[in-house]
Design a protein around this motif. Structure first.
Motif, short mmCIF file in Angstrom:
data_model
loop_
_atom_site.label_atom_id
_atom_site.label_comp_id
_atom_site.label_asym_id
_atom_site.label_seq_id
_atom_site.Cartn_x
_atom_site.Cartn_y
_atom_site.Cartn_z
N THR A 141 0.84 -1.19 0.00
CA THR A 141 0.00 0.00 0.00
C THR A 141 0.88 1.25 0.00
N TYR A 142 0.25 2.35 -0.34
CA TYR A 142 0.89 3.66 -0.30
C TYR A 142 -0.11 4.61 0.35
N THR A 143 0.32 5.37 1.34
CA THR A 143 -0.53 6.36 1.98
C THR A 143 -0.14 7.73 1.43
N THR A 144 -1.13 8.42 0.88
CA THR A 144 -0.86 9.69 0.21
C THR A 144 -0.48 10.79 1.18
N ILE A 145 0.25 11.75 0.63
CA ILE A 145 0.53 12.99 1.34
C ILE A 145 -0.22 14.10 0.60
N GLN A 146 -0.53 15.17 1.27
CA GLN A 146 -1.27 16.28 0.67
C GLN A 146 -0.61 16.71 -0.63
N GLY A 147 -1.40 16.75 -1.71
CA GLY A 147 -0.90 17.22 -3.00
C GLY A 147 -0.42 16.13 -3.93
N ASP A 148 -0.39 14.87 -3.48
CA ASP A 148 -0.01 13.77 -4.37
C ASP A 148 -0.94 13.71 -5.57
N MET A 149 -0.40 13.31 -6.71
CA MET A 149 -1.17 13.05 -7.92
C MET A 149 -0.79 11.67 -8.41
N TRP A 150 -1.62 11.08 -9.28
CA TRP A 150 -1.38 9.72 -9.75
C TRP A 150 0.01 9.53 -10.33
N ASP A 151 0.45 10.46 -11.17
CA ASP A 151 1.75 10.29 -11.81
C ASP A 151 2.90 10.37 -10.81
N ALA B 171 2.94 7.08 -8.89
CA ALA B 171 3.50 6.01 -9.74
C ALA B 171 5.02 6.13 -9.81
N TYR B 172 5.52 7.34 -9.91
CA TYR B 172 6.96 7.54 -9.96
C TYR B 172 7.61 7.13 -8.64
N ARG B 173 6.97 7.46 -7.53
CA ARG B 173 7.53 7.11 -6.22
C ARG B 173 7.57 5.60 -6.00
N VAL B 174 6.49 4.90 -6.38
CA VAL B 174 6.43 3.48 -6.06
C VAL B 174 7.01 2.58 -7.15
#
Length: 72
Positions: free
Chosen positions: A5-15, A18-21
């Motif tokens: 799983t990935y828990t978002t941080i404020q302001g994350d976007m799909w792209d 995807a780049y982070r993971v």
């Protein structure tokens, strides 16, 4: 097998997620497909937990050599 799983941080976007993971923003479609209930979100708030699908080979073959990590 445990689901990643990935828990978002404020302001994350799909792209950016995807780049982070995956190391590749072009794999955002696979990420969206794995999380259909969040499909319509463009800009994430903090704390949304997303499922990270297994990707066989996250680096497409059409990347230039300096992005593939090849020494050739």
């Amino acid at each position: 097998m445990q689901t990643r799983t990935y828990t978002t941080i404020q302001g994350d976007m799909w792209d950016t997620i995807a780049y982070r993971v995956f190391g590749n923003e072009y794999l955002m479609t696979e990420l969206i497909d794995a999380n259909p209930s969040h499909r319509n979100i463009v800009l994430f708030p903090a704390g949304v937990v997303l499922a990270i699908p297994e990707i066989a080979d996250p680096a497409p073959d059409n990347l230039p050599p300096w992005k593939r990590g090849d020494s050739s």
